[in-house]
Design a protein around this motif. Structure first.
Motif, PDB file in Angstrom:
ATOM      1  N   PHE A  20       0.961  -1.107  -0.130  1.00 51.99           N
ATOM      2  CA  PHE A  20       0.134  -0.048   0.017  1.00 51.99           C
ATOM      3  C   PHE A  20       1.507   1.529   0.510  1.00 51.99           C
ATOM      4  CE2 PHE A  20      -3.853  -2.219   0.918  1.00 51.99           C
ATOM      5  CZ  PHE A  20      -4.665  -1.940   0.402  1.00 51.99           C
ATOM      6  N   ALA A  21       1.815   1.121   0.939  1.00 53.11           N
ATOM      7  CA  ALA A  21       2.888   2.116   0.985  1.00 53.11           C
ATOM      8  C   ALA A  21       3.322   2.284  -0.315  1.00 53.11           C
ATOM      9  CB  ALA A  21       3.999   1.771   1.882  1.00 53.11           C
ATOM     10  N   ALA A  22       3.574   1.014  -1.050  1.00 49.45           N
ATOM     11  CA  ALA A  22       4.598   1.602  -2.320  1.00 49.45           C
ATOM     12  C   ALA A  22       3.750   1.887  -3.981  1.00 49.45           C
ATOM     13  CB  ALA A  22       4.755   0.108  -3.138  1.00 49.45           C
ATOM     14  N   LEU A  23       2.015   1.653  -3.612  1.00 49.55           N
ATOM     15  CA  LEU A  23       0.993   2.413  -3.778  1.00 49.55           C
ATOM     16  C   LEU A  23       0.941   3.769  -4.007  1.00 49.55           C
ATOM     17  CD1 LEU A  23      -2.004   0.020  -4.349  1.00 49.55           C
ATOM     18  CD2 LEU A  23      -0.237   0.451  -6.048  1.00 49.55           C
ATOM     19  N   ILE A  24       0.520   4.528  -2.883  1.00 43.34           N
ATOM     20  CA  ILE A  24       1.120   5.842  -2.536  1.00 43.34           C
ATOM     21  C   ILE A  24       1.715   6.392  -2.750  1.00 43.34           C
ATOM     22  CG2 ILE A  24       0.926   7.012  -0.355  1.00 43.34           C
ATOM     23  CD1 ILE A  24      -1.102   4.905   1.146  1.00 43.34           C
ATOM     24  N   LEU A  25       3.260   5.759  -2.689  1.00 48.33           N
ATOM     25  CA  LEU A  25       4.255   7.101  -3.167  1.00 48.33           C
ATOM     26  C   LEU A  25       4.528   6.908  -4.672  1.00 48.33           C
ATOM     27  CD1 LEU A  25       6.900   5.772  -0.028  1.00 48.33           C
ATOM     28  CD2 LEU A  25       5.670   7.485  -0.699  1.00 48.33           C
ATOM     29  N   GLY A  26       4.741   5.765  -4.847  1.00 50.23           N
ATOM     30  CA  GLY A  26       4.577   5.490  -6.092  1.00 50.23           C
ATOM     31  C   GLY A  26       4.320   6.762  -7.448  1.00 50.23           C
ATOM     32  N   ILE A  27       2.609   6.217  -7.336  1.00 48.55           N
ATOM     33  CA  ILE A  27       1.555   6.651  -8.044  1.00 48.55           C
ATOM     34  C   ILE A  27       1.665   8.106  -7.173  1.00 48.55           C
ATOM     35  CG2 ILE A  27      -1.596   7.332  -8.772  1.00 48.55           C
ATOM     36  CD1 ILE A  27      -1.419   4.190  -8.126  1.00 48.55           C
ATOM     37  N   GLY A  28       2.037   8.882  -6.549  1.00 45.26           N
ATOM     38  CA  GLY A  28       2.151  10.211  -5.969  1.00 45.26           C
ATOM     39  C   GLY A  28       2.684  10.523  -6.590  1.00 45.26           C
ATOM     40  N   ALA A  29       4.054  10.291  -6.637  1.00 52.92           N
ATOM     41  CA  ALA A  29       5.343  10.546  -8.050  1.00 52.92           C
ATOM     42  C   ALA A  29       5.135  11.200  -9.225  1.00 52.92           C
ATOM     43  CB  ALA A  29       6.929   9.904  -7.413  1.00 52.92           C
ATOM     44  N   LEU A  30       4.034  10.197  -9.437  1.00 52.59           N
ATOM     45  CA  LEU A  30       3.515   9.842 -11.122  1.00 52.59           C
ATOM     46  C   LEU A  30       2.723  11.627 -10.861  1.00 52.59           C
ATOM     47  CD1 LEU A  30       2.934   6.220 -12.000  1.00 52.59           C
ATOM     48  CD2 LEU A  30       4.965   7.849 -13.009  1.00 52.59           C
ATOM     49  N   VAL A  31       1.756  11.567 -10.066  1.00 52.54           N
ATOM     50  CA  VAL A  31       0.600  12.395 -10.218  1.00 52.54           C
ATOM     51  C   VAL A  31       1.603  13.903  -9.639  1.00 52.54           C
ATOM     52  CG1 VAL A  31      -1.159  13.256  -8.750  1.00 52.54           C
ATOM     53  CG2 VAL A  31      -1.309  10.331  -9.050  1.00 52.54           C
ATOM     54  N   VAL A  32       2.574  14.299  -9.012  1.00 54.92           N
ATOM     55  CA  VAL A  32       2.977  15.496  -8.662  1.00 54.92           C
ATOM     56  C   VAL A  32       3.683  15.970 -10.243  1.00 54.92           C
ATOM     57  CG1 VAL A  32       4.681  16.351  -7.551  1.00 54.92           C
ATOM     58  CG2 VAL A  32       3.737  14.490  -7.126  1.00 54.92           C
ATOM     59  N   LEU A  33       4.665  14.592 -11.316  1.00 52.11           N
ATOM     60  CA  LEU A  33       5.229  15.185 -12.180  1.00 52.11           C
ATOM     61  C   LEU A  33       3.491  15.716 -13.437  1.00 52.11           C
ATOM     62  CD1 LEU A  33       7.278  15.588 -14.265  1.00 52.11           C
ATOM     63  CD2 LEU A  33       6.566  12.011 -14.530  1.00 52.11           C
ATOM     64  N   TYR A  34       2.696  14.602 -13.499  1.00 49.93           N
ATOM     65  CA  TYR A  34       1.496  14.912 -14.104  1.00 49.93           C
ATOM     66  C   TYR A  34       0.954  16.792 -13.377  1.00 49.93           C
ATOM     67  CZ  TYR A  34      -3.439  14.358 -16.334  1.00 49.93           C
ATOM     68  OH  TYR A  34      -4.593  14.797 -16.694  1.00 49.93           O
ATOM     69  N   ALA A  35       1.075  16.819 -12.630  1.00 45.71           N
ATOM     70  CA  ALA A  35       0.520  18.039 -12.118  1.00 45.71           C
ATOM     71  C   ALA A  35       0.926  19.384 -12.256  1.00 45.71           C
ATOM     72  CB  ALA A  35      -0.395  18.005 -10.521  1.00 45.71           C
ATOM     73  N   ARG A  36       2.049  19.347 -12.289  1.00 47.45           N
ATOM     74  CA  ARG A  36       3.321  20.496 -12.759  1.00 47.45           C
ATOM     75  C   ARG A  36       2.220  20.586 -14.185  1.00 47.45           C
ATOM     76  NH1 ARG A  36       5.014  23.477 -15.681  1.00 47.45           N
ATOM     77  NH2 ARG A  36       7.044  24.564 -15.620  1.00 47.45           N
ATOM     78  N   TYR A  37       2.321  20.289 -15.503  1.00 44.40           N
ATOM     79  CA  TYR A  37       1.798  20.224 -16.507  1.00 44.40           C
ATOM     80  C   TYR A  37       0.654  20.388 -16.160  1.00 44.40           C
ATOM     81  CZ  TYR A  37       6.701  19.055 -17.707  1.00 44.40           C
ATOM     82  OH  TYR A  37       7.832  19.227 -18.023  1.00 44.40           O
ATOM     83  N   TYR A  38      -0.196  19.630 -15.203  1.00 46.26           N
ATOM     84  CA  TYR A  38      -2.030  19.812 -15.611  1.00 46.26           C
ATOM     85  C   TYR A  38      -2.337  21.507 -15.243  1.00 46.26           C
ATOM     86  CZ  TYR A  38      -7.102  19.151 -14.421  1.00 46.26           C
ATOM     87  OH  TYR A  38      -8.518  19.372 -14.858  1.00 46.26           O
ATOM     88  N   MET A  39      -1.899  21.707 -13.452  1.00 48.00           N
ATOM     89  CA  MET A  39      -2.041  23.301 -12.747  1.00 48.00           C
ATOM     90  C   MET A  39      -1.762  24.389 -13.757  1.00 48.00           C
ATOM     91  SD  MET A  39      -3.514  21.523 -10.309  1.00 48.00           S
ATOM     92  CE  MET A  39      -4.048  23.165  -9.338  1.00 48.00           C
ATOM     93  N   SER A  40      -3.004  25.067 -13.610  1.00 51.83           N
ATOM     94  CA  SER A  40      -2.255  25.985 -14.095  1.00 51.83           C
ATOM     95  C   SER A  40      -1.127  27.813 -13.474  1.00 51.83           C
ATOM     96  CB  SER A  40      -3.535  27.077 -14.468  1.00 51.83           C
ATOM     97  OG  SER A  40      -3.348  28.649 -14.649  1.00 51.83           O
ATOM     98  N   PRO A  41      -0.659  27.884 -14.568  1.00 58.20           N
ATOM     99  CA  PRO A  41       0.229  29.008 -13.503  1.00 58.20           C
ATOM    100  C   PRO A  41      -0.224  30.234 -13.256  1.00 58.20           C
ATOM    101  CG  PRO A  41       1.452  29.141 -15.979  1.00 58.20           C
ATOM    102  CD  PRO A  41      -0.161  27.736 -15.345  1.00 58.20           C
ATOM    103  N   LYS A  42      -2.117  30.443 -13.316  1.00 61.70           N
ATOM    104  CA  LYS A  42      -2.611  30.767 -11.741  1.00 61.70           C
ATOM    105  C   LYS A  42      -2.308  31.284 -10.777  1.00 61.70           C
ATOM    106  CE  LYS A  42      -4.037  33.252 -16.942  1.00 61.70           C
ATOM    107  NZ  LYS A  42      -5.288  33.711 -17.978  1.00 61.70           N
ATOM    108  N   ASP A  43      -2.726  29.767 -10.864  1.00 62.67           N
ATOM    109  CA  ASP A  43      -3.100  28.819  -9.575  1.00 62.67           C
ATOM    110  C   ASP A  43      -2.406  29.181  -8.414  1.00 62.67           C
ATOM    111  OD1 ASP A  43      -5.977  27.874 -10.008  1.00 62.67           O
ATOM    112  OD2 ASP A  43      -5.084  26.662 -11.686  1.00 62.67           O
ATOM    113  N   PRO A  44      -2.271  29.377  -7.302  1.00 60.18           N
ATOM    114  CA  PRO A  44      -1.517  29.246  -5.962  1.00 60.18           C
ATOM    115  C   PRO A  44      -1.225  27.955  -6.499  1.00 60.18           C
ATOM    116  CG  PRO A  44      -3.633  28.855  -5.421  1.00 60.18           C
ATOM    117  CD  PRO A  44      -3.651  29.321  -6.587  1.00 60.18           C
ATOM    118  N   VAL A  45       0.175  27.234  -6.975  1.00 63.02           N
ATOM    119  CA  VAL A  45       0.307  25.695  -7.447  1.00 63.02           C
ATOM    120  C   VAL A  45       1.330  25.314  -6.131  1.00 63.02           C
ATOM    121  CG1 VAL A  45       1.037  23.996  -8.833  1.00 63.02           C
ATOM    122  CG2 VAL A  45       0.214  26.126  -9.606  1.00 63.02           C
ATOM    123  N   PRO A  46       2.346  25.877  -5.388  1.00 67.50           N
ATOM    124  CA  PRO A  46       2.543  25.329  -4.209  1.00 67.50           C
ATOM    125  C   PRO A  46       1.962  25.333  -3.112  1.00 67.50           C
ATOM    126  CG  PRO A  46       3.796  27.729  -5.216  1.00 67.50           C
ATOM    127  CD  PRO A  46       2.420  27.845  -5.748  1.00 67.50           C
TER     128      PRO A  46
END
Length: 975
Positions: free
Chosen positions: A85-111
């Motif tokens: 379960f920890a591997a799922l949380i961290l592995g998919i979490g790392a992929l979601v972080v990479l995906y979100a970098r390009y999905y989220m708008s620069p106008k949003d408070p992304v940090p």
């Protein structure tokens, strides 16, 4: 690096990363993404480094003492189940972080987004790594809190706010039930340690309270995993950004309930209540989710209901109570996380590049997005259970289990049919996802031309789809060892059944049901596909009045109406009736306890001496001040405050009389600060005038109310005097005082027992108190920021007006000059006092561990130094010369105090454990130094920050008033 340190890194790094990300500038999207990705990667590498220890079913434990005397520890426990379960949380979490970098708008408070995401990741890690039942429940509620922040991230969107509120209400209610259930299980087992609880299976099942405990635990699990009838919150959570949906509803939040069911399966998995509740909820959720998914026009809506259906499948497998069912549940949990995360990301890419998720507007996208289309088709095929993909293997195990258990209960006999029907529904909505989106004529109703996303935005989808293919073709080599380790953690070596991850098991009943489901889904789409795609409502047929969200809103509306009715009957906007109810309730509770247990009076009369008469006179003076303050409080508030100061001074002298110099010093300093702050606040309260004539009926009601209040006050005062006398005439009971006196120096390094208790023995209490004080200071600032005084408070006070009519102002001088002349001598004296009061504060701080003083007294004394300057010179003069940052002081104070506790944990000691030793210092010689002094420094900073913050908030009312006056004068001059 040791295993224990790696375990701490896995838990603590996401929270530390969240704190750092929260401090990044609003526009630092790339920096926040890099930070979040590195945190996820470090945790994932640390977890991978621990894998060899779990290949053979070993359990890694780390117990950090928290309250050793009560046997309470922070326990981190990692076994095969929590590892996967920890591997799922961290592995998919790392992929979601990479995906979100390009999905989220620069106008949003992304940090801020990445801060919430990392905090949620840490909370989920806390759930799966908890080795203590109460600890698990605490992290469980943290996941609800951070998911609320993530779902409501786009708070300007009403749908996001409503979805976040609904998710928090349902899951937090389930979390409260879980906490009570865990407390019951711990009390039955005699321990809250997970290993002890798992070993006490027979003891737990033999206790009749286990039924209630199980029901409460299941309430927590079913609400978190969106099981019927609590499934309605998950589709509303689709208003969140797509990275949130991909993370929360594939590998994390909804899987927390699955994890809890797997943890409790060894104890309750074969009970009848477990079967009927878990299996019943699972099969209902499986069918309802699949049925609703068929009719959705929103891509994320379809994926949300399909998630509900697949979660129902997993819960049904766990409800069957068979070991193979538990193994199949773990396997499908992993498979579902991979194909569902990739599908959510693909839906987000379509929305991002085409501008909509409505399948009625989307068609023929394969021409514009062939790579994304191919990835989505493979992931959707895995969701439908197509052979050579991971979804097919776990679906086969599911069908094999329902066929094997088709005897006995009527539910068992119907399961093969219901499972095949739900699988056919799954094929149908998967086909709809693929054909309605990527095939057909080119889209004509889009606002922009679709195109492929940036390559790095697509990489996470490619990785996940590759895993779907690898596991589907080579299951034994890819997921086999991890699945076996997790199965051993749930079932144990002795009860681990034989199972096979082979691609071909021959022609059998599960294969036949799979073929029927695939054929039935294709046939259903061929017949009803056109009607489904043009259905104007976009909702399931026949379930309009059974809409869970509608019923939830109706229930919430009823609760609000009921609360308003109770408030209208019992509530009041005035403070007096509320205080009256509180005092009467306390009086009733005390009287009930006295009559139930009896309070015997043991008079001990003796001839009073001169000292007793002086002490009695002292208290008569204090009582007279208190009564006079109450008498003058309505129309003469200044006199009332001064009289209350007299009562406080009597309390201070009493402490000195009774040999409590620490309390006396603190009381005196606090009395000075509160009196001045009250005087500043009184300036802006509405005036109370005696010349206003009230009606006769109002006067009668007022007098009657005052008589009632007088009677209540007299009764309460006599009751307290009675209780005090009863306590003081009894022989002293041996308490814990001797413990502190004997150990204050040997274990705390100080001779001032009171201060050692505050910063060492009871430091956690002090930490909570200073946290509350900081919150109070910030609350006062927030309230006074928008405060506008009553119109009758704006003119200058009567005394000032009289002085201006007869004093220097009447002779033509400015009011400011006249005020400076009046305050000349006090101002000079107060300026001279400033360094001396600071020296006094430092003296109180340094001597506090051995003599009367300490951090709190030093902080209040330092606040008085600043307060004197405000009184003598005004806010502008002080703030031009002193750099006051009270909010920063509050933050540093809390940081230093919390840091002391974390340092103790680093040395494998309980939180806020202090240490001391003798050191040789130049000129001073051998001196004892205690680490509690650093904690005391944090107390000083926070007390100063909170007090000065309240002072600044009050003082700035005068600045606002002066600004208004200057604007008025300029307007008059212009006229």
């Amino acid at each position: 690096m040791s295993s224990n340190l790696l375990l701490l890194v896995i838990l603590a790094a996401p929270f530390l990363g969240a704190a750092v990300a929260a401090g990044l500038p609003r526009h630092a999207r790339t920096a926040a993404a890099i930070l979040s990705w590195l945190v996820s990667l470090v945790c994932l590498v640390s977890l991978a480094a621990l894998w060899p220890r779990f290949a053979d079913g070993e359990v890694l434990r780390l117990a950090i003492p928290w309250l050793p005397s009560l046997g309470v520890s922070l326990i981190l426990r990692l076994d095969g189940l929590s590892w996967i379960f920890a591997a799922l949380i961290l592995g998919i979490g790392a992929l979601v972080v990479l995906y979100a970098r390009y999905y989220m708008s620069p106008k949003d408070p992304v940090p801020r987004f990445f801060s919430f995401l990392l905090a949620f990741m840490g909370a989920m890690q806390g759930v799966v790594l908890s080795g203590n039942l109460i600890q698990l429940a605490v992290f469980w509620e943290l996941t609800s809190l951070f998911s609320f922040l993530l779902i409501g991230y786009w708070h300007q969107n009403p749908s996001a706010r409503e979805g976040a509120r609904m998710a928090l209400t349902v899951t937090a209610l389930g979390g409260l039930c879980l906490l009570v259930g865990m407390i019951l299980i711990g009390s039955i087992a005699g321990s809250y340690d997970l290993d002890d609880v798992l070993a006490a299976k027979s003891v737990i099942l033999a206790d009749p309270r286990s039924v209630v405990a199980l029901a409460l635990v299941l309430m927590g699990a079913l609400t978190k995993s969106a099981q019927f009838p609590f499934h309605f919150w998950l589709p509303r959570a689709m208003a969140a950004p797509t990275p949130v949906s991909a993370y929360l509803h594939s590998a994390t939040m909804v899987k927390a309930g699955i994890f809890l069911l797997l943890r409790m399966w060894p104890i309750f998995g074969q009970t009848e209540l477990w079967y009927f509740v878990v299996a019943g909820a699972g099969v209902a959720t499986l069918l309802i989710g699949a049925w609703c998914a068929i009719f959705q026009h929103d891509l994320k809506g379809l994926l949300a209901y399909s998630t509900i259906s697949h979660l129902g499948l997993i819960v049904l497998l766990l409800g069957l109570g068979s070991p193979l069912g538990a193994i199949a549940a773990i396997f499908h949990t992993v498979n579902h996380a991979t194909f569902k995360a990739s599908l959510f990301m693909a839906a987000g890419i379509i929305d991002h590049e085409a501008g909509t998720r409505d399948m009625r507007k989307l068609s023929g996208l394969y021409r514009f997005m062939p790579i994304t289309g191919t990835l989505a088709i493979v992931a959707a095929a895995a969701m439908a259970g197509v052979p050579l993909l991971n979804g097919f293997l776990s679906k086969e195990m599911f069908l094999a289990e329902v066929v094997a258990g088709s005897d006995g209960h009527a539910l068992n006999a119907a399961l093969p049919v219901l499972a095949t029907l739900a699988s056919a529904f799954g094929v149908l909505y998967s086909l709809r996802f693929i054909l309605a989106t990527f095939f057909g004529p080119p889209p004509t109703a889009l606002d922009k031309v679709p195109h492929e996303p940036p390559a790095w935005m697509r990489r996470p989808v490619e990785i996940l789809v590759a895993l779907c293919l690898l596991v589907g073709v080579l299951p034994a080599l890819t997921v086999g060892p991890f699945l076996r380790s997790a199965a051993v953690a749930v079932l144990g070596f002795d009860d681990l059944p034989y199972y096979s991850l082979a691609l071909w098991h021959g022609f059998n009943m599960p294969l036949l049901l799979s073929v029927l489901a695939l054929a039935g889904g294709v046939a259903a789409y061929a017949v009803f596909g056109q009607k489904l795609n043009t259905n104007p409502r976009g909702g399931p047929w026949g379930l309009k009045r059974l809409n869970g969200g509608y019923l939830f809103e109706k229930a919430m509306t009823g609760i609000v109406k009921g609360a308003r009715w109770v408030e209208s009957r019992l509530g009041t906007e005035r403070m007096q009736p509320q205080l009256r109810l509180v005092v009467l309730a306390a009086l009733a509770a005390g009287a009930a306890a006295a009559f139930a247990g009896g309070v015997a009076i043991r008079p001990s009369w003796s001839t009073p001496g001169a000292a007793e008469f002086v002490f009695a006179g002292l208290w008569l003076t204090g009582g007279a001040c208190a009564i006079a303050a109450a008498w003058q409080a309505k129309y003469h508030r200044l006199a009332a405050v001064v009289l209350m100061g007299g009562a406080g001074l009597v309390s201070c002298i009493t402490f000195v009389w009774l040999s409590a110099p620490d309390l006396a010093l603190t009381q005196l300093l606090v009395e000075v600060v509160t009196t001045v702050l009250l005087l500043l606040g009184l300036r802006w309260l509405p005036k109370r005038r005696e010349d206003i004539q009230a009606s006769r009926s109002e006067l009668i009601r007022s007098r009657r109310r005052r008589r009632v209040d007088l009677v209540i006050a007299a009764i309460v005062g006599l009751a307290l005097a009675f209780v005090s006398y009863a306590v003081m005439t009894r022989p002293m009971v041996e308490g814990i005082s001797r413990f502190f006196v004997e150990r204050a120096y040997s274990e705390g390094g100080g001779r001032n027992v009171v201060n050692v208790i505050l910063v060492d023995f009871r430091a956690f209490d002090t930490f909570g108190e200073i946290t509350v004080l900081g919150i109070v200071g910030l609350t006062v600032l927030a309230l006074l920021r928008r405060f506008r005084p009553a119109s009758d408070s704006l003119p200058a006070p009567n005394q000032k007006q009289a002085r201006e009519r007869t004093g220097p102002v009447a002779e033509g001088r400015k009011a400011v000059d006249a005020l400076r002349d009046t305050m000349l001598i006090p101002r000079v004296v107060m300026r001279w006092m400033f360094p001396f009061v600071i020296v006094l504060a430092v003296h109180l701080f340094l001597r506090g561990h051995d003599q009367p003083g300490g951090g709190f007294a030093a902080g209040v004394a330092l606040s008085i130094a600043v307060l004197l300057q405000y009184m003598a010179n005004g806010a502008r003069w002080v703030e031009e010369r002193l750099l006051l940052r009270p909010i920063l002081w509050i933050g540093w104070g809390l940081t230093i105090a919390a840091g002391c506790g974390l340092v103790a944990i680093g040395f494998n000691r309980p939180f806020l454990t202090s240490a001391f030793k003798y050191v040789e210092l130049p000129l001073l010689g051998r001196v004892p130094l205690a680490s509690a002094v650093v904690f005391d420094l944090g107390v000083v900073l926070l007390v100063v920050g909170a007090t000065v913050l309240m002072l600044v908030a009050l003082a700035h009312q005068s600045l606002r008033r002066a600004k208004d006056d200057s604007e008025t004068e300029q307007a008059e001059e212009g006229a």
